[in-house]
Design a protein around this motif. Structure first.
Motif, mmCIF file in Angstrom:
data_model
loop_
_atom_site.group_PDB
_atom_site.id
_atom_site.type_symbol
_atom_site.label_atom_id
_atom_site.label_comp_id
_atom_site.label_asym_id
_atom_site.label_seq_id
_atom_site.Cartn_x
_atom_site.Cartn_y
_atom_site.Cartn_z
ATOM 1 N N THR A 1 -15.653 -6.638 10.288
ATOM 2 C CA THR A 1 -15.344 -8.014 10.685
ATOM 3 C C THR A 1 -14.637 -8.022 12.029
ATOM 4 O OG1 THR A 1 -13.203 -7.971 9.536
ATOM 5 C CG2 THR A 1 -15.110 -8.795 8.301
ATOM 6 N N GLY A 2 -14.505 -9.223 12.606
ATOM 7 C CA GLY A 2 -13.789 -9.388 13.871
ATOM 8 C C GLY A 2 -14.345 -8.495 14.951
ATOM 9 N N GLU A 3 -13.478 -7.745 15.601
ATOM 10 C CA GLU A 3 -13.898 -6.816 16.649
ATOM 11 C C GLU A 3 -14.051 -5.394 16.117
ATOM 12 O OE1 GLU A 3 -12.341 -8.669 20.766
ATOM 13 O OE2 GLU A 3 -10.768 -7.735 19.568
ATOM 14 N N ARG A 4 -14.104 -5.282 14.794
ATOM 15 C CA ARG A 4 -14.302 -4.007 14.114
ATOM 16 C C ARG A 4 -13.214 -2.986 14.459
ATOM 17 N NH1 ARG A 4 -19.113 -6.421 14.641
ATOM 18 N NH2 ARG A 4 -20.580 -6.272 12.894
ATOM 19 N N GLU A 5 -12.022 -3.497 14.659
ATOM 20 C CA GLU A 5 -10.856 -2.654 14.882
ATOM 21 C C GLU A 5 -10.027 -2.646 13.602
ATOM 22 O OE1 GLU A 5 -9.770 -0.890 17.616
ATOM 23 O OE2 GLU A 5 -11.675 -1.303 18.624
ATOM 24 N N VAL A 6 -9.604 -1.466 13.160
ATOM 25 C CA VAL A 6 -8.828 -1.368 11.922
ATOM 26 C C VAL A 6 -7.329 -1.416 12.203
ATOM 27 C CG1 VAL A 6 -8.274 0.050 9.907
ATOM 28 C CG2 VAL A 6 -10.634 -0.089 10.737
ATOM 29 N N PHE A 7 -6.880 -0.564 13.107
ATOM 30 C CA PHE A 7 -5.451 -0.487 13.402
ATOM 31 C C PHE A 7 -5.155 -0.954 14.820
ATOM 32 C CE2 PHE A 7 -6.074 2.904 10.200
ATOM 33 C CZ PHE A 7 -5.259 2.397 9.201
ATOM 34 N N TYR A 8 -3.945 -1.473 14.973
ATOM 35 C CA TYR A 8 -3.471 -1.939 16.271
ATOM 36 C C TYR A 8 -2.172 -1.205 16.568
ATOM 37 C CZ TYR A 8 -1.529 -5.129 19.779
ATOM 38 O OH TYR A 8 -0.988 -5.660 20.917
ATOM 39 N N PHE A 9 -2.132 -0.535 17.709
ATOM 40 C CA PHE A 9 -0.944 0.227 18.086
ATOM 41 C C PHE A 9 -0.296 -0.442 19.295
ATOM 42 C CE2 PHE A 9 -4.017 3.140 16.211
ATOM 43 C CZ PHE A 9 -3.261 3.709 15.189
ATOM 44 N N GLN A 10 1.004 -0.575 19.241
ATOM 45 C CA GLN A 10 1.713 -1.280 20.310
ATOM 46 C C GLN A 10 3.079 -0.638 20.529
ATOM 47 O OE1 GLN A 10 3.372 -5.376 19.696
ATOM 48 N NE2 GLN A 10 1.721 -5.937 21.088
ATOM 49 N N LYS A 11 3.481 -0.527 21.801
ATOM 50 C CA LYS A 11 4.778 0.028 22.133
ATOM 51 C C LYS A 11 5.884 -0.924 21.695
ATOM 52 C CE LYS A 11 3.618 3.863 24.277
ATOM 53 N NZ LYS A 11 3.979 5.195 23.728
ATOM 54 N N ARG A 12 6.863 -0.409 20.980
ATOM 55 C CA ARG A 12 8.000 -1.201 20.537
ATOM 56 C C ARG A 12 9.301 -0.458 20.859
ATOM 57 N NH1 ARG A 12 6.852 -5.494 16.869
ATOM 58 N NH2 ARG A 12 4.742 -6.171 17.371
ATOM 59 N N ILE A 13 10.388 -1.244 20.911
ATOM 60 C CA ILE A 13 11.714 -0.678 21.109
ATOM 61 C C ILE A 13 12.286 -0.303 19.752
ATOM 62 C CG2 ILE A 13 14.001 -1.022 22.098
ATOM 63 C CD1 ILE A 13 11.807 -1.228 24.151
ATOM 64 N N GLY A 14 12.788 0.934 19.644
ATOM 65 C CA GLY A 14 13.298 1.404 18.360
ATOM 66 C C GLY A 14 14.691 1.978 18.444
ATOM 67 N N TYR A 15 14.961 2.934 17.566
ATOM 68 C CA TYR A 15 16.300 3.506 17.407
ATOM 69 C C TYR A 15 16.861 3.994 18.741
ATOM 70 C CZ TYR A 15 20.009 6.434 15.420
ATOM 71 O OH TYR A 15 21.220 7.002 15.106
ATOM 72 N N LYS A 16 18.086 3.550 19.054
ATOM 73 C CA LYS A 16 18.772 3.890 20.298
ATOM 74 C C LYS A 16 17.940 3.520 21.528
ATOM 75 C CE LYS A 16 22.409 5.610 18.258
ATOM 76 N NZ LYS A 16 23.721 4.921 18.306
ATOM 77 N N GLN A 17 17.112 2.458 21.367
ATOM 78 C CA GLN A 17 16.292 1.897 22.442
ATOM 79 C C GLN A 17 15.211 2.861 22.927
ATOM 80 O OE1 GLN A 17 18.284 -0.399 25.471
ATOM 81 N NE2 GLN A 17 20.018 -0.866 24.146
ATOM 82 N N SER A 18 14.834 3.806 22.079
ATOM 83 C CA SER A 18 13.670 4.645 22.381
ATOM 84 C C SER A 18 12.409 3.838 22.092
ATOM 85 C CB SER A 18 13.693 5.908 21.523
ATOM 86 O OG SER A 18 13.656 5.572 20.136
ATOM 87 N N THR A 19 11.293 4.217 22.655
ATOM 88 C CA THR A 19 10.025 3.515 22.423
ATOM 89 C C THR A 19 9.128 4.336 21.502
ATOM 90 O OG1 THR A 19 9.024 4.468 24.414
ATOM 91 C CG2 THR A 19 10.125 2.339 24.656
ATOM 92 N N PHE A 20 8.304 3.637 20.741
ATOM 93 C CA PHE A 20 7.358 4.298 19.852
ATOM 94 C C PHE A 20 6.169 3.370 19.630
ATOM 95 C CE2 PHE A 20 9.817 1.606 17.095
ATOM 96 C CZ PHE A 20 8.964 1.238 16.080
ATOM 97 N N ASP A 21 5.100 3.919 19.063
ATOM 98 C CA ASP A 21 3.904 3.125 18.758
ATOM 99 C C ASP A 21 3.979 2.626 17.323
ATOM 100 O OD1 ASP A 21 2.442 3.332 21.215
ATOM 101 O OD2 ASP A 21 2.044 5.428 20.732
ATOM 102 N N ILE A 22 4.006 1.308 17.181
ATOM 103 C CA ILE A 22 4.028 0.721 15.844
ATOM 104 C C ILE A 22 2.603 0.600 15.313
ATOM 105 C CG2 ILE A 22 3.852 -1.712 16.546
ATOM 106 C CD1 ILE A 22 5.966 -2.362 14.418
ATOM 107 N N TRP A 23 2.433 0.819 14.007
ATOM 108 C CA TRP A 23 1.142 0.688 13.340
ATOM 109 C C TRP A 23 1.041 -0.688 12.707
ATOM 110 C CZ3 TRP A 23 -2.246 4.927 11.251
ATOM 111 C CH2 TRP A 23 -2.019 6.153 11.894
ATOM 112 N N LYS A 24 -0.101 -1.343 12.913
ATOM 113 C CA LYS A 24 -0.403 -2.594 12.224
ATOM 114 C C LYS A 24 -1.906 -2.662 11.970
ATOM 115 C CE LYS A 24 3.159 -5.842 13.811
ATOM 116 N NZ LYS A 24 3.371 -7.247 14.231
#
Length: 209
Positions: free
Chosen positions: A24-47
């Motif tokens: 369905t849609g654009e046939r994409e399953v997961f979406y990864f995005q840079k987020r601010i995390g612990y002690k303001q480090s960055t990581f890729d969030i899974w959705k």
């Protein structure tokens, strides 16, 4: 261990969603995005993918409105039920998120927090859910109904209060608080207008909306 157990228990729900998104849609399953995390480090969030691929560069950017045209048909259901957040269990397994904590923000949204909030909000790991997520269960509705431009309303109303909520969480951090927040997370999915969070946590910061 809790995240691994959840991943196994939720597999009968997660696998059908993966299959549906493949077709369905654009046939994409997961979406990864840079987020601010612990002690303001960055990581890729899974959705789970719920929006068009280029959605951050379209319309209201990082903010999503009610009936946002960038949201796919299956994505609308996943967002309403919060099922789109379940892949973040993988983030918990990796170690860059917790089950409960302040929601990890995109830098553009992190930057609109008041300075004193930015300095402290990620002194604890970000979470799949948190007190800010509970209180702003239907943030899309607030952004859609305000008479102000959505970005201005977010910066002036939502971000300051959400920041104070997360600082409240740090002051009241405990296993019991986390259990109550998890309970409230499930409750507000089915009853978004409930005042139960303010009845359970009587010392929450005063609402500004």
């Amino acid at each position: 261990m809790a995240a691994l157990t959840l991943l196994i228990l939720l597999a009968p729900i997660l696998l059908p969603i993966v299959i549906i998104l493949c077709f369905t849609g654009e046939r994409e399953v997961f979406y990864f995005q840079k987020r601010i995390g612990y002690k303001q480090s960055t990581f890729d969030i899974w959705k789970f993918a719920t929006m068009l691929k280029n959605s951050p560069n379209m319309g209201t950017g990082s903010l999503t409105l009610r009936n946002d045209p960038r949201v796919t048909r299956i994505g609308k259901f996943l967002r309403i039920t919060k099922l789109n957040e379940l892949p973040q269990i993988v983030n918990v397994l990796i170690g860059n998120m917790s089950l409960v904590g302040p929601r990890p923000q995109m830098k553009v949204d992190f930057d609109v927090y008041p300075e004193h909030v930015r300095e402290k909000i990620y002194d604890v790991p970000p979470g799949i859910t948190g007190i800010g997520s509970v209180i702003f269960r239907d943030e899309e509705k607030l952004l859609s109904e305000t008479t102000l431009p959505p970005k201005e309303y977010y910066a002036k109303v939502i971000a300051p209060y959400k920041g104070e909520l997360e600082l409240w969480y740090q002051r009241n951090f405990s296993f019991g608080t986390d259990i109550k927040i998890i309970y409230l997370t499930v409750l507000v999915i089915f009853s978004p207008e409930t005042d139960m969070p303010y009845r359970i946590f009587k010392d929450l910061p005063k609402r500004n909306f």
